[in-house]
Scaffold this motif. Structure first.
Motif, PDB file in Angstrom:
ATOM      1  N   PHE A 142      37.560  31.711  33.427  1.00 24.08           N
ATOM      2  CA  PHE A 142      37.476  32.939  32.653  1.00 24.08           C
ATOM      3  C   PHE A 142      38.754  33.732  32.868  1.00 24.08           C
ATOM      4  CE2 PHE A 142      33.219  31.412  33.223  1.00 24.08           C
ATOM      5  CZ  PHE A 142      32.761  31.427  31.918  1.00 24.08           C
ATOM      6  N   GLY A 143      39.314  34.228  31.773  1.00 27.25           N
ATOM      7  CA  GLY A 143      40.565  34.959  31.822  1.00 27.25           C
ATOM      8  C   GLY A 143      41.751  34.048  31.552  1.00 27.25           C
ATOM      9  N   GLU A 144      42.932  34.594  31.812  1.00 27.22           N
ATOM     10  CA  GLU A 144      44.176  33.868  31.567  1.00 27.22           C
ATOM     11  C   GLU A 144      44.664  33.229  32.864  1.00 27.22           C
ATOM     12  OE1 GLU A 144      47.117  36.188  29.405  1.00 27.22           O
ATOM     13  OE2 GLU A 144      45.483  37.464  28.653  1.00 27.22           O
ATOM     14  N   HIS A 145      44.996  31.939  32.786  1.00 24.04           N
ATOM     15  CA  HIS A 145      45.479  31.193  33.955  1.00 24.04           C
ATOM     16  C   HIS A 145      46.625  30.297  33.532  1.00 24.04           C
ATOM     17  CE1 HIS A 145      42.029  32.329  36.492  1.00 24.04           C
ATOM     18  NE2 HIS A 145      41.375  32.332  35.348  1.00 24.04           N
ATOM     19  N   ASP A 146      47.604  30.139  34.427  1.00 25.50           N
ATOM     20  CA  ASP A 146      48.762  29.309  34.132  1.00 25.50           C
ATOM     21  C   ASP A 146      48.742  28.037  34.976  1.00 25.50           C
ATOM     22  OD1 ASP A 146      50.096  30.904  32.204  1.00 25.50           O
ATOM     23  OD2 ASP A 146      50.710  32.280  33.800  1.00 25.50           O
ATOM     24  N   PHE A 147      48.652  26.920  34.305  1.00 28.34           N
ATOM     25  CA  PHE A 147      48.802  25.610  34.922  1.00 28.34           C
ATOM     26  C   PHE A 147      49.763  24.822  34.049  1.00 28.34           C
ATOM     27  CE2 PHE A 147      44.791  26.931  36.737  1.00 28.34           C
ATOM     28  CZ  PHE A 147      44.873  26.470  38.039  1.00 28.34           C
TER      29      PHE A 147
END
Length: 173
Positions: free
Chosen positions: A141-146
């Motif tokens: 949930f939300g913004e994540h950077d991978f």
């Protein structure tokens, strides 16, 4: 048209409430079934697999067919033996699979590499290719950077996992 589909679902739901009548709605779209139904009958090849309220089917599926059909993105199915478990298959919803950049020491962790990331605004879907388990989906949930090809470790929430036997039936208790 996606917006029209949402608008139509809202209108059908309003009509159902206003009429107070029994309605039968037949669909292959599980999102429509989940959002419109008071009760869902999941059929496979003319056989009733499970009957229940939408969230009861989501949280308490009887078998791998229902578990895989209800929910978007679909449930992940893992080879339980590779994780040291006695059941044949472990089912885990994408939102019940934790992801970290560090790990490898914890029992039950699964090493993999990010193969694709979908940033959808309010949620992020991370697709991870793993040795022995194939492609698994993680819902954050939300913004994540991978980054694609980044090494990651996945940990199933065992309290939220489902165990299935060789026939795909749920093992309870």
């Amino acid at each position: 048209d996606a917006a029209l589909r949402v608008q139509t679902r809202i209108e059908i739901a309003r009509l159902h409430r206003d009429l107070g009548a029994t309605m039968i709605y037949v669909t292959h779209d599980q999102v429509e079934a989940m959002t419109l139904a008071d009760k869902i009958v999941v059929l496979r090849a003319g056989k009733v697999e499970q009957v229940g309220r939408p969230m009861d089917l989501y949280n308490d599926p009887d078998n791998t067919f229902v578990a895989g059909f209800i929910g978007s993105p679909q449930m992940n199915f893992l080879k339980a033996g590779a994780l040291g478990l006695r059941s044949e298959t472990l089912g885990i919803r994408p939102e019940h699979l934790a992801i970290s950049r560090a790990g490898g020491q914890m029992a039950g962790q699964i090493a993999g590499r990010v193969s694709h990331v979908e940033k959808l605004g309010g949620e992020t879907l991370v697709y991870v290719h793993t040795e022995g388990q194939g492609l698994l989906t993680v819902r954050l949930f939300g913004e994540h950077d991978f980054a694609v090809e980044e090494a990651v470790y996945l940990t199933p929430d065992q309290a939220r996992a489902f165990h299935f036997d060789a026939a795909g039936q749920r093992i309870r208790g």
